[in-house]
Scaffold this active site. Sequence first.
Site, short mmCIF file in Angstrom:
data_model
loop_
_atom_site.label_atom_id
_atom_site.label_comp_id
_atom_site.label_asym_id
_atom_site.label_seq_id
_atom_site.Cartn_x
_atom_site.Cartn_y
_atom_site.Cartn_z
N LYS A 1 -5.33 35.44 4.12
CA LYS A 1 -6.36 35.43 5.16
C LYS A 1 -6.07 34.40 6.26
CE LYS A 1 -8.93 38.77 3.56
NZ LYS A 1 -9.08 40.03 4.31
N TYR B 1 -5.10 34.78 -1.94
CA TYR B 1 -6.11 35.30 -1.03
C TYR B 1 -6.21 34.43 0.21
CZ TYR B 1 -10.56 37.27 0.55
OH TYR B 1 -11.55 37.87 1.30
#
Length: 278
Positions: free
Chosen positions: A171, A167
């Site tokens: 990002k 994640y």
Amino acid sequence: MDDFQGKVALVTGAARGQGRAHAVAFAERGADVVICDRCEDSAQVFYPLATEADLAETVRLVEATGRRCIAVKADTGDRAAMDALVARAESEFGRIDIAVANAGVSVASPIQSMTSAQWDETINSNLTGVFNTLGAVSPGMIERGYGRIVTISSMLGRAGNTNMVAYAASKWGVIGLSKSAALDLAGHGITVNVIAPGNISTPMIHNDALYSLMRPDLDAPTAEDVAPVFQSLHAQPVPWLEAEEISRAVLFFAAEASAHISGTVLPIDAGNAARVTG
């Protein structure tokens, strides 16, 4: 940021959560809206994803404002699907003025046990999907000499955390992609900006699997049980924020008056930005 009459806004991942909030906010201010969502669960994602019924509800909310809405079941990780959606929007609505690359998933696993399938799912949804969205909308924006693009990163796009290797990587990647795209498009009347939210009160954080990961000492932790853990990730003493707080920033970046703001990252994370550099 309160007048989008005559504009057309594309919002990905709009069946629920932040995406729905953004789509409705644009419609309430006069824009026609184009939305998509994959509307399918993934074996690699530990919480239920949005459904076609969720997407239909977003359509209902948009149309209740009197604005038009194109809604398609599509995965942003599929470039052909995104190209087709943009082509349909340009055919039916004439153009896309604003694009919000919002779609994304969260997959929680430490590096030592994360599978290739989990990694691929996260990167495909959160980073490749943003690339596909920008790649699909930018040629038309260049042709018209106008565009507002907003991408959604995360406070974990500027810092790491346990169990968030894929994640966080995705990002962080959104920020680098967006800054580079801002430079590519700077001469064409197109801006590209990033929002880095903190914990937003949507199904991405409110689900049993994440609650159990955050409070492994409890058999069936509740929102009340995990709230202190979520609060510790912020600096201000709040566990989570509402999606509409992100929508306000989306509207700001999408406004006519924001023509000379590009390549920036705006954290909306209850003060966590004070803990990181940049």
